[in-house]
Scaffold this motif. Structure first.
Motif, PDB file in Angstrom:
ATOM      1  N   VAL A   7      17.859 -10.562 -61.049  1.00 54.26           N
ATOM      2  CA  VAL A   7      16.863 -11.628 -60.895  1.00 54.26           C
ATOM      3  C   VAL A   7      17.524 -12.940 -60.475  1.00 54.26           C
ATOM      4  O   VAL A   7      18.465 -13.397 -61.097  1.00 54.26           O
ATOM      5  N   LYS A   8      16.992 -13.527 -59.382  1.00 51.94           N
ATOM      6  CA  LYS A   8      17.489 -14.843 -58.937  1.00 51.94           C
ATOM      7  C   LYS A   8      16.869 -15.913 -59.834  1.00 51.94           C
ATOM      8  O   LYS A   8      15.837 -15.686 -60.445  1.00 51.94           O
ATOM      9  N   PRO A   9      17.474 -17.101 -59.898  1.00 55.67           N
ATOM     10  CA  PRO A   9      16.884 -18.154 -60.743  1.00 55.67           C
ATOM     11  C   PRO A   9      15.422 -18.409 -60.364  1.00 55.67           C
ATOM     12  O   PRO A   9      15.064 -18.413 -59.187  1.00 55.67           O
ATOM     13  N   ILE A  10      14.605 -18.620 -61.362  1.00 53.62           N
ATOM     14  CA  ILE A  10      13.170 -18.841 -61.138  1.00 53.62           C
ATOM     15  C   ILE A  10      12.890 -20.332 -61.316  1.00 53.62           C
ATOM     16  O   ILE A  10      13.270 -20.912 -62.330  1.00 53.62           O
ATOM     17  N   ASN A  11      12.245 -20.937 -60.302  1.00 51.95           N
ATOM     18  CA  ASN A  11      11.876 -22.348 -60.457  1.00 51.95           C
ATOM     19  C   ASN A  11      10.467 -22.650 -59.978  1.00 51.95           C
ATOM     20  O   ASN A  11      10.043 -23.795 -59.952  1.00 51.95           O
ATOM     21  N   ASP A  12       9.725 -21.606 -59.597  1.00 51.65           N
ATOM     22  CA  ASP A  12       8.322 -21.781 -59.231  1.00 51.65           C
ATOM     23  C   ASP A  12       7.621 -20.425 -59.265  1.00 51.65           C
ATOM     24  O   ASP A  12       8.254 -19.404 -59.545  1.00 51.65           O
ATOM     25  N   ILE A  13       6.328 -20.431 -58.958  1.00 51.41           N
ATOM     26  CA  ILE A  13       5.560 -19.177 -58.989  1.00 51.41           C
ATOM     27  C   ILE A  13       6.058 -18.216 -57.919  1.00 51.41           C
ATOM     28  O   ILE A  13       6.076 -16.998 -58.119  1.00 51.41           O
ATOM     29  N   ARG A  14       6.485 -18.776 -56.783  1.00 53.35           N
ATOM     30  CA  ARG A  14       6.931 -17.904 -55.679  1.00 53.35           C
ATOM     31  C   ARG A  14       8.178 -17.125 -56.072  1.00 53.35           C
ATOM     32  O   ARG A  14       8.274 -15.913 -55.818  1.00 53.35           O
ATOM     33  N   SER A  15       9.149 -17.815 -56.692  1.00 52.06           N
ATOM     34  CA  SER A  15      10.370 -17.099 -57.088  1.00 52.06           C
ATOM     35  C   SER A  15      10.076 -16.144 -58.251  1.00 52.06           C
ATOM     36  O   SER A  15      10.720 -15.093 -58.385  1.00 52.06           O
ATOM     37  N   TYR A  16       9.075 -16.485 -59.077  1.00 56.47           N
ATOM     38  CA  TYR A  16       8.704 -15.562 -60.161  1.00 56.47           C
ATOM     39  C   TYR A  16       8.070 -14.297 -59.582  1.00 56.47           C
ATOM     40  O   TYR A  16       8.417 -13.173 -59.971  1.00 56.47           O
ATOM     41  N   ILE A  17       7.171 -14.473 -58.614  1.00 58.10           N
ATOM     42  CA  ILE A  17       6.542 -13.306 -57.975  1.00 58.10           C
ATOM     43  C   ILE A  17       7.625 -12.448 -57.303  1.00 58.10           C
ATOM     44  O   ILE A  17       7.610 -11.212 -57.411  1.00 58.10           O
ATOM     45  N   ALA A  18       8.584 -13.084 -56.650  1.00 61.27           N
ATOM     46  CA  ALA A  18       9.681 -12.328 -55.998  1.00 61.27           C
ATOM     47  C   ALA A  18      10.475 -11.544 -57.040  1.00 61.27           C
ATOM     48  O   ALA A  18      10.846 -10.377 -56.818  1.00 61.27           O
ATOM     49  N   ALA A  19      10.713 -12.173 -58.201  1.00 55.71           N
ATOM     50  CA  ALA A  19      11.470 -11.483 -59.265  1.00 55.71           C
ATOM     51  C   ALA A  19      10.678 -10.294 -59.803  1.00 55.71           C
ATOM     52  O   ALA A  19      11.243  -9.222 -60.074  1.00 55.71           O
ATOM     53  N   LEU A  20       9.360 -10.465 -59.927  1.00 60.67           N
ATOM     54  CA  LEU A  20       8.512  -9.348 -60.401  1.00 60.67           C
ATOM     55  C   LEU A  20       8.524  -8.221 -59.371  1.00 60.67           C
ATOM     56  O   LEU A  20       8.581  -7.038 -59.717  1.00 60.67           O
ATOM     57  N   GLU A  21       8.494  -8.614 -58.088  1.00 59.20           N
ATOM     58  CA  GLU A  21       8.513  -7.607 -57.031  1.00 59.20           C
ATOM     59  C   GLU A  21       9.833  -6.832 -57.041  1.00 59.20           C
ATOM     60  O   GLU A  21       9.858  -5.609 -56.921  1.00 59.20           O
ATOM     61  N   ALA A  22      10.936  -7.554 -57.255  1.00 63.17           N
ATOM     62  CA  ALA A  22      12.261  -6.907 -57.297  1.00 63.17           C
ATOM     63  C   ALA A  22      12.323  -5.899 -58.444  1.00 63.17           C
ATOM     64  O   ALA A  22      13.015  -4.882 -58.364  1.00 63.17           O
ATOM     65  N   GLN A  23      11.590  -6.171 -59.498  1.00 64.14           N
ATOM     66  CA  GLN A  23      11.596  -5.299 -60.673  1.00 64.14           C
ATOM     67  C   GLN A  23      10.522  -4.199 -60.565  1.00 64.14           C
ATOM     68  O   GLN A  23      10.413  -3.345 -61.433  1.00 64.14           O
ATOM     69  N   GLY A  24       9.712  -4.240 -59.501  1.00 60.30           N
ATOM     70  CA  GLY A  24       8.683  -3.212 -59.285  1.00 60.30           C
ATOM     71  C   GLY A  24       7.475  -3.349 -60.201  1.00 60.30           C
ATOM     72  O   GLY A  24       6.818  -2.354 -60.514  1.00 60.30           O
ATOM     73  N   VAL A  25       7.175  -4.585 -60.646  1.00 60.05           N
ATOM     74  CA  VAL A  25       6.041  -4.759 -61.561  1.00 60.05           C
ATOM     75  C   VAL A  25       5.024  -5.764 -61.003  1.00 60.05           C
ATOM     76  O   VAL A  25       4.436  -6.554 -61.735  1.00 60.05           O
ATOM     77  N   MET A  26       4.841  -5.699 -59.666  1.00 58.86           N
ATOM     78  CA  MET A  26       3.942  -6.651 -58.994  1.00 58.86           C
ATOM     79  C   MET A  26       3.133  -5.862 -57.975  1.00 58.86           C
ATOM     80  O   MET A  26       3.677  -5.052 -57.235  1.00 58.86           O
ATOM     81  N   HIS A  27       1.818  -6.087 -57.948  1.00 60.26           N
ATOM     82  CA  HIS A  27       0.963  -5.376 -56.987  1.00 60.26           C
ATOM     83  C   HIS A  27       0.125  -6.388 -56.214  1.00 60.26           C
ATOM     84  O   HIS A  27      -0.476  -7.291 -56.809  1.00 60.26           O
ATOM     85  N   ARG A  28       0.075  -6.218 -54.877  1.00 62.59           N
ATOM     86  CA  ARG A  28      -0.743  -7.106 -54.042  1.00 62.59           C
ATOM     87  C   ARG A  28      -2.068  -6.408 -53.739  1.00 62.59           C
ATOM     88  O   ARG A  28      -2.062  -5.301 -53.196  1.00 62.59           O
ATOM     89  N   VAL A  29      -3.177  -7.055 -54.089  1.00 64.64           N
ATOM     90  CA  VAL A  29      -4.496  -6.479 -53.806  1.00 64.64           C
ATOM     91  C   VAL A  29      -4.930  -7.018 -52.440  1.00 64.64           C
ATOM     92  O   VAL A  29      -5.154  -8.222 -52.284  1.00 64.64           O
ATOM     93  N   LYS A  30      -5.035  -6.106 -51.459  1.00 58.35           N
ATOM     94  CA  LYS A  30      -5.354  -6.532 -50.081  1.00 58.35           C
ATOM     95  C   LYS A  30      -6.863  -6.557 -49.840  1.00 58.35           C
ATOM     96  O   LYS A  30      -7.344  -7.282 -48.974  1.00 58.35           O
ATOM     97  N   ALA A  31      -7.606  -5.726 -50.563  1.00 63.27           N
ATOM     98  CA  ALA A  31      -9.063  -5.634 -50.357  1.00 63.27           C
ATOM     99  C   ALA A  31      -9.732  -6.944 -50.748  1.00 63.27           C
ATOM    100  O   ALA A  31      -9.228  -7.663 -51.622  1.00 63.27           O
ATOM    101  N   GLU A  32     -10.883  -7.234 -50.098  1.00 67.67           N
ATOM    102  CA  GLU A  32     -11.614  -8.450 -50.480  1.00 67.67           C
ATOM    103  C   GLU A  32     -12.155  -8.308 -51.904  1.00 67.67           C
ATOM    104  O   GLU A  32     -12.732  -7.286 -52.257  1.00 67.67           O
ATOM    105  N   VAL A  33     -11.934  -9.342 -52.709  1.00 73.34           N
ATOM    106  CA  VAL A  33     -12.380  -9.332 -54.110  1.00 73.34           C
ATOM    107  C   VAL A  33     -13.165 -10.615 -54.369  1.00 73.34           C
ATOM    108  O   VAL A  33     -12.759 -11.700 -53.953  1.00 73.34           O
TER     109      VAL A  33
END
Ligand SMILES: Cc1cc2nc3c(=O)[nH]c(=O)nc-3n(C[C@H](O)[C@H](O)[C@H](O)COP(=O)(O)O)c2cc1C
Length: 500
Positions: A7-33
């Motif tokens: 995990v790279k240092p986290i200093n905002d939501i974007r780096s947190y989302i990237a860290a979650l993605e690196a760990q495989g625990v992030m899902h992007r919902v593409k469908a309209e909601v």
């Protein structure tokens, strides 16, 4: 400093989302909601299944994505804290307690904060241009602020407070705020009221997620949550001074709503599906709330909106309350110098606040009572807690199967229970009548074997040497993977008595 090399240092939501993605625990919902009910319903169902964090990239009528379910598992809280993702809630709380008991770290002021990239002036403000969800059918409307916090300043001392108080959209440029009496934002507001002045305020969405964790934590008065965030990160948080309100604000936030709160201007707000799983039951007209009159909104380019579902357990709210109350109670007990504390835990399933369990290595008669009394008198434990369970040191406070075993075998209701008749309550407790929620009773359940018993029950233990052999031969028995036995030996075998 990160102890997790992935995990790279986290200093905002974007780096947190990237860290979650690196760990495989992030899902992007593409469908309209749809932001009305559908988004919250998808998140709630996903959270019930301990699913990943979600980023809704296509929210009906909006171009701004919505991030939810940031903290619904201990793994994700660990990632946010830049710790080993396999740590339990208890272990993470202990780290938190250790880091915040050491040294606070002051923030650094930066020039050109990213959140100032875009400025929406007063005349163009429309809060509904942001994809604030409408969560449940009986809610009163769209809630802009759930995973965010209100920034206020003490007009006498300059102390900056960050407090997570939910915020409903009440008009194009009006944001409600439920600051419960006795919260630090309320302290500040009362000071402005005495001066006959309006209070400068800012509502923050996004930025370093550690600040959201800190802002929903009972930190002592006169302590800046920026310093707590710095202590947890091991490095300063980046902030800037607002040229509009003079408040100190997080540089890497996604969106900040700035304005003034007039302590004399109250409006109907809610209802809102609370973390208890119920509505507060208060008649909205009898319980009006202060509001922010918005003067401007600043945001990063391509901002990300952040939200939590609140409602019935277990979701982010309960996990956040569980970790921060466990950590602050542990901190309280450490600073009160109560000996023998092994672990502490506010279960998320009990909303992360109403029940607490503490494990103690008893060293004198009445030691378990000392722990319960200390919890009852502590900053964290005096407020809203209904049940205190004490277990012996061989049981971790978050090991619910063994907590039940202790309640079954080391506990006698007549000897082990005490009821405290009056404690500080929360107005949201549905276990109390709606019109009488100021005071709650509290039960202490001592599930330890009394220290002073001369004739203690003889507990079953396994043979240490044979267990070691079982561990060594684990794969020979046809079981795959690393032997789990080593971790079990201290619990399953008789404690070794050190020879002098
Ligand atoms: C998601 C979430 C929502 C919360 N909503 C509120 C709220 O609406 N009003 C409130 O007074 N406290 C709320 N809390 C609890 C406060 O954030 C918590 O008591 C915190 O200590 C308040 O900050 P303060 O101690 O600086 O006043 C919420 C907590 C979480 C995690």
């Amino acid at each position: 400093m990160s102890t997790n090399p992935k995990v790279k240092p986290i200093n905002d939501i974007r780096s947190y989302i990237a860290a979650l993605e690196a760990q495989g625990v992030m899902h992007r919902v593409k469908a309209e909601v749809d932001w009305k009910f559908e988004l919250a319903h998808v998140s709630k169902v996903n959270e019930e299944q301990k699913g990943p964090a979600l980023l809704y990239e296509n929210v009906k009528g909006h171009t701004i994505p919505v991030f939810t379910s940031a903290f619904t598992t201990p793994e994700r809280i660990a990632i946010c804290l830049e710790q080993d993702p396999s740590l339990t809630m208890c272990q993470l709380s202990r780290k938190w307690m250790e880091l915040t008991t050491k040294q606070m770290i002051k923030p650094t002021f930066v020039k050109n904060p990213p959140v100032m990239e875009n400025i929406i002036p007063e005349e163009a403000v429309d809060l509904e241009n942001f994809p604030a969800p409408w969560f449940y059918p009986d809610d009163g409307g769209r809630f802009f602020g759930t995973s965010g916090y209100l920034v206020t300043q003490d007009p006498d001392t300059g102390w900056t407070n960050l407090g997570t108080y939910r915020s409903q959209i009440l008009g194009k440029n009006i944001l409600g705020s439920q600051i419960i009496s006795g919260k630090h934002g309320d302290f500040h507001m009362k000071k402005y009221q005495e001066r006959g002045e309006k209070m400068p305020v800012a509502y923050v969405v996004g930025g370093d997620p550690i600040l959201f964790l800190a802002s929903s934590t009972l930190v002592s008065a006169q302590t800046d949550e920026y310093d707590v965030g710095g202590a947890l990160r091991g490095r300063p948080i980046e902030v800037f001074k607002s040229d509009l309100t003079g408040l100190t604000l997080p540089a890497n936030a996604e969106i900040i709503v700035e304005g003034w709160m007039d302590p004399e201007e109250l409006m109907e707000e809610g209802p809102f599906g609370e973390y208890t799983g119920y509505y507060s039951g208060n008649k909205m007209k009898d319980y009006p709330k202060p509001v922010i009159r918005v003067k401007r909104i600043i945001h990063r380019t391509k901002p990300i909106f952040w939200s939590t579902t609140v409602g019935k357990p277990i979701n982010d709210t309960h996990m956040v309350q569980s970790i921060n109350r466990t950590a602050t109670l542990w901190h309280d007990l450490e600073t009160m110098k109560v000996p023998g504390i092994q672990s502490v835990y506010f279960p998320a399933a009990a909303t992360g606040r109403f029940w607490v369990i503490a494990s103690v290595k008893q060293m004198y008669p009445g030691h378990s009572n000392h722990v319960a009394d200390a919890i009852n008198g502590s900053t964290t434990g005096h407020y809203g807690v209904k049940g205190i369970i004490i277990v012996d040191h061989d049981i971790a406070a978050d090991d619910m199967d063994r907590v039940w075993w202790a309640l079954a075998t080391r506990f006698d209701p007549k000897r082990s229970v005490q009821v405290i008749n009056r404690g500080r309550s929360t107005p949201l407790d549905p276990g109390l009548p709606i019109e009488a929620r100021d005071v709650v009773s509290r039960i202490i359940m001592d599930a330890t074997t009394p220290y002073e018993w001369k004739n203690k029950p003889n507990e079953i233990f396994m043979d240490r040497a044979v267990l070691q052999k079982v561990s060594d031969r684990w794969n020979e028995y046809g079981f795959s993977g690393v032997s789990p036995v080593a971790e079990m030996i201290p619990r399953l075998t008789r404690p070794e008595v050190k020879k002098k």
